[in-house]
Write an enzyme that holds these catalytic residues in place. Structure first.
Site, PDB file in Angstrom:
ATOM      1  N   CYS A   7      -2.827  -2.196   0.541  1.00  0.00           N
ATOM      2  CA  CYS A   7      -1.537  -2.907   0.540  1.00  0.00           C
ATOM      3  C   CYS A   7      -1.837  -4.402   0.405  1.00  0.00           C
ATOM      4  O   CYS A   7      -2.915  -4.781  -0.054  1.00  0.00           O
ATOM      5  CB  CYS A   7      -0.709  -2.575   1.781  1.00  0.00           C
ATOM      6  SG  CYS A   7      -1.416  -3.089   3.357  1.00  0.00           S
ATOM      7  N   ASN A  10      -3.152  -5.545   4.620  1.00  0.00           N
ATOM      8  CA  ASN A  10      -3.983  -4.571   5.349  1.00  0.00           C
ATOM      9  C   ASN A  10      -3.745  -4.638   6.858  1.00  0.00           C
ATOM     10  O   ASN A  10      -4.653  -4.443   7.657  1.00  0.00           O
ATOM     11  CB  ASN A  10      -5.482  -4.752   5.029  1.00  0.00           C
ATOM     12  CG  ASN A  10      -6.377  -3.604   5.508  1.00  0.00           C
ATOM     13  OD1 ASN A  10      -7.544  -3.811   5.801  1.00  0.00           O
ATOM     14  ND2 ASN A  10      -5.858  -2.411   5.593  1.00  0.00           N
ATOM     15  N   CYS A  12      -0.108  -3.702   7.959  1.00  0.00           N
ATOM     16  CA  CYS A  12       1.076  -2.865   8.236  1.00  0.00           C
ATOM     17  C   CYS A  12       0.982  -1.478   7.595  1.00  0.00           C
ATOM     18  O   CYS A  12       0.835  -0.476   8.291  1.00  0.00           O
ATOM     19  CB  CYS A  12       2.353  -3.548   7.751  1.00  0.00           C
ATOM     20  SG  CYS A  12       2.722  -5.086   8.615  1.00  0.00           S
ATOM     21  N   ARG A  13       1.083  -1.410   6.258  1.00  0.00           N
ATOM     22  CA  ARG A  13       1.193  -0.113   5.585  1.00  0.00           C
ATOM     23  C   ARG A  13      -0.129   0.617   5.421  1.00  0.00           C
ATOM     24  O   ARG A  13      -0.249   1.801   5.787  1.00  0.00           O
ATOM     25  CB  ARG A  13       1.852  -0.293   4.206  1.00  0.00           C
ATOM     26  CG  ARG A  13       3.313  -0.707   4.283  1.00  0.00           C
ATOM     27  CD  ARG A  13       3.821  -1.219   2.950  1.00  0.00           C
ATOM     28  NE  ARG A  13       3.173  -2.485   2.596  1.00  0.00           N
ATOM     29  CZ  ARG A  13       3.368  -3.133   1.456  1.00  0.00           C
ATOM     30  NH1 ARG A  13       4.177  -2.629   0.545  1.00  0.00           N
ATOM     31  NH2 ARG A  13       2.756  -4.284   1.238  1.00  0.00           N
ATOM     32  N   SER A  14      -1.135  -0.036   4.819  1.00  0.00           N
ATOM     33  CA  SER A  14      -2.373   0.711   4.542  1.00  0.00           C
ATOM     34  C   SER A  14      -3.131   1.136   5.806  1.00  0.00           C
ATOM     35  O   SER A  14      -3.767   2.197   5.794  1.00  0.00           O
ATOM     36  CB  SER A  14      -3.281  -0.046   3.559  1.00  0.00           C
ATOM     37  OG  SER A  14      -3.675  -1.294   4.053  1.00  0.00           O
ATOM     38  N   ASP A 123       7.697  -3.005   2.145  1.00  0.00           N
ATOM     39  CA  ASP A 123       6.900  -3.824   3.050  1.00  0.00           C
ATOM     40  C   ASP A 123       7.701  -4.040   4.332  1.00  0.00           C
ATOM     41  O   ASP A 123       8.753  -4.677   4.301  1.00  0.00           O
ATOM     42  CB  ASP A 123       6.604  -5.160   2.363  1.00  0.00           C
ATOM     43  CG  ASP A 123       5.696  -6.034   3.199  1.00  0.00           C
ATOM     44  OD1 ASP A 123       5.451  -5.703   4.380  1.00  0.00           O
ATOM     45  OD2 ASP A 123       5.226  -7.057   2.673  1.00  0.00           O
TER      46      ASP A 123
HETATM   47  P1  4NP Z   1       1.148  -5.055   4.585  1.00  0.00           P
HETATM   48  O1  4NP Z   1       2.277  -6.039   5.121  1.00  0.00           O
HETATM   49  O2  4NP Z   1       0.868  -5.476   3.161  1.00  0.00           O
HETATM   50  O3  4NP Z   1       1.804  -3.717   4.657  1.00  0.00           O
HETATM   51  O4  4NP Z   1      -0.021  -5.220   5.505  1.00  0.00           O
HETATM   52  C1  4NP Z   1       2.169  -7.429   5.097  1.00  0.00           C
HETATM   53  C2  4NP Z   1       1.467  -8.079   6.079  1.00  0.00           C
HETATM   54  C3  4NP Z   1       1.402  -9.460   6.077  1.00  0.00           C
HETATM   55  C4  4NP Z   1       2.025 -10.176   5.089  1.00  0.00           C
HETATM   56  C5  4NP Z   1       2.716  -9.510   4.095  1.00  0.00           C
HETATM   57  C6  4NP Z   1       2.778  -8.136   4.100  1.00  0.00           C
HETATM   58  N1  4NP Z   1       1.977 -11.578   5.075  1.00  0.00           N
HETATM   59  O5  4NP Z   1       2.644 -12.193   4.237  1.00  0.00           O
HETATM   60  O6  4NP Z   1       1.259 -12.176   5.897  1.00  0.00           O
END
Ligand code: 4NP
Length: 149
Positions: A7, A10, A12-14, A123
């Site tokens: 993602c 790294n 939240c989702r992955s 997201d």
């Molecule tokens: P992820 O979510 O891609 O599912 O881990 C996010 C985590 C942090 C951010 C964006 C998406 N960020 O902008 O810091």
């Protein structure tokens, strides 16, 4: 089988995708390698987001052993399948591919449950209520993935 979940951050989702698939792999007595990475480096070294940890724990999956890391081109050779969460991740990963063999490893994870629809896992970073839905989608996709191997 070696599978990498990807993602943006790294956190939240992955990490959820990694934790869910590892859990199912263990339940099925398989010997697979499952890991995750983010296309961005901002959160490298961090634990998963506390909301991901909480929803995973609710369903009996512990992801607190994970630490964020950035995707690297070498991952194309280290893994058989690279499952991306959204179409932006797909573009960012494909940009680093050097040949068709690499490109062929990259797939949207929701293709397993919505083939041909180019669907993205939303997201949930800015949406506290999104984590439950994300968990459900990833759980269904990982079930399908296991059945297809
Ligand atoms: P992820 O979510 O891609 O599912 O881990 C996010 C985590 C942090 C951010 C964006 C998406 N960020 O902008 O810091």
């Amino acid at each position: 089988m070696r599978i990498l979940m990807v993602c943006l951050g790294n956190i939240c989702r992955s990490p959820l995708a990694e934790g869910i698939l590892k859990h199912k792999v263990r339940q099925n007595g398989l010997d697979w390698t499952v890991d995750s990475a983010g296309t961005g480096s901002w959160h490298a070294g961090e634990l998963p987001d506390r909301r991901s940890i909480a929803v995973a724990r609710k369903y009996g999956v512990d992801i607190t052993d994970q630490r964020a890391r950035q995707f690297q081109a070498a991952d194309f050779d280290r893994f058989d399948q690279i499952l991306v969460m959204d179409t932006q991740n797909q573009r960012d990963v494909l940009r680093q591919a050097q040949h068709d063999e690499h490109r062929a490893k990259v797939q949207l994870i929701l293709d397993f449950i919505y083939p041909g629809q180019d669907r993205s896992v939303p997201d949930p970073y800015y949406d506290d209520n999104g984590f439950e839905e994300v968990f459900g989608m990833l759980d269904a996709a990982c079930d399908k993935l296991l059945k297809q191997q």
